[in-house]
Write an enzyme that holds these catalytic residues in place. Structure first.
Site, mmCIF file in Angstrom:
data_model
loop_
_atom_site.group_PDB
_atom_site.id
_atom_site.type_symbol
_atom_site.label_atom_id
_atom_site.label_comp_id
_atom_site.label_asym_id
_atom_site.label_seq_id
_atom_site.Cartn_x
_atom_site.Cartn_y
_atom_site.Cartn_z
ATOM 1 N N LYS A 1 0.724 -1.408 -0.097
ATOM 2 C CA LYS A 1 0.232 0.058 -0.021
ATOM 3 C C LYS A 1 0.775 1.254 -0.106
ATOM 4 C CE LYS A 1 -4.085 1.664 2.380
ATOM 5 N NZ LYS A 1 -4.934 1.470 3.462
ATOM 6 N N SER B 1 -9.758 1.846 2.681
ATOM 7 C CA SER B 1 -8.675 2.705 2.259
ATOM 8 C C SER B 1 -7.887 1.694 1.175
ATOM 9 C CB SER B 1 -8.070 3.540 2.858
ATOM 10 O OG SER B 1 -7.212 2.780 3.957
ATOM 11 N N SER C 1 -10.484 -0.683 6.739
ATOM 12 C CA SER C 1 -9.773 -0.473 5.388
ATOM 13 C C SER C 1 -8.951 -1.486 4.835
ATOM 14 C CB SER C 1 -8.605 0.719 5.618
ATOM 15 O OG SER C 1 -8.979 1.951 5.744
#
Length: 287
Positions: free
Chosen positions: A110, A185, A209
């Site tokens: 990420k 997210s 997330s």
């Protein structure tokens, strides 16, 4: 004599045609093999790596090709560090093989998990050109377990939100329906997994997330217990203490199957007590 010449020409043409058909068949078989690799679960591909049936370099080829085929539509992978990944794969070849439990499997991380020498923006314009100077502890654990970081996935600005879009890279789209959101997210990681652009991905989770985008994209995300996976202490102690984010925000695994997520969790997670990590955070906040 004319008949003999015609017969020889026909024979030569038949030989050329047969050779062309064989080459085409081999090419088709290679296409099928590549297709089977990106469709395979991570656990099965890792077994092939461990047995020497496939190499990290070949998997990088497969993943890069798949990213090229899908990413224009999904916008899941925002930074590719192919050269770095190939150098790591080459080092494994020279040293006799990658360590387990990942054995050289390419993985996506990420955009809030820094990799030294690679752009790390957190989806924020203020960091749009930032090149990480250090590597996040989670990525260090991933690489120590034989993972190969191939690229970075999209996220909302500073990971704040359940829809993956930001001013730097734009929105990530759900591979199952490009008109819909991939969640957030960790939406970039979920979309990459669902489109076959990765076997495993890392993410972070405060209020869903890892779990939310996994559900949106029909993959699997796990929020580990606080302290189970390596954390960064980059956030100021006072900031972490005020909102409790030092305890509640975690980093963790995402995959296409429960078995794949378990594989990545084993690779990432130190065998330390989560309560010990929480107690250390509390002591730091009180200091």
């Amino acid at each position: 004599f004319a008949g003999a010449d015609s017969s020889a020409a026909a024979t030569a043409a038949a030989i050329v045609l047969a050779h062309h058909i064989r080459r085409r068949r081999r090419a088709c078989e290679a296409e099928v093999a590549l297709d089977a690799l990106w469709r395979s679960p991570a656990a099965a591909v890792v077994q092939q790596l461990e047995c020497g049936q496939v190499t990290p370099a070949k998997l990088i080829d497969v993943a890069v090709r798949r990213i090229a085929a899908t990413n224009a539509a999904t916008n899941a992978v925002v930074t590719l560090c192919e050269e770095r990944a190939r150098a790591r794969a080459a080092s494994f070849a020279q040293s006799g093989g990658a360590p387990g439990p990942l054995f050289g499997l390419p993985v996506l991380v990420k955009d809030n998990q820094a990799v030294a020498g690679v752009r790390c923006t957190a989806g924020a314009p203020m960091h749009a050109t930032r090149i990480a100077a250090t590597t996040h502890p989670l990525v260090e654990a991933l690489e120590a377990a034989g993972g190969v970081v191939l690229g970075v996935t999209n996220m909302p600005e500073h990971a704040a939100g359940s829809h993956t879009f930001n001013p730097v890279f734009g929105a990530t789209h759900n591979p199952h329906d490009l008109g819909r959101t991939a969640g957030g997210s960790t939406g970039g990681g979920a979309a990459a997994l669902a489109s076959g652009a990765a076997w495993l991905a890392t993410g972070s989770d405060l209020g869903g997330s890892l779990r939310n985008p996994a559900a949106f994209c029909s993959v699997v995300g796990l929020r580990p217990s606080p302290g189970r996976c390596p954390q960064s202490d980059a956030a100021p102690t006072a900031w972490r203490g005020r909102w409790g984010l030092g305890l509640h925000a975690v980093h963790g695994p995402m995959g296409r199957t429960v078995e794949d997520v378990a594989l990545l969790l084993d690779a990432l997670a130190p065998r330390a007590s989560p309560l010990a990590a929480a107690a250390a955070d509390a002591a730091a906040d009180a200091a």
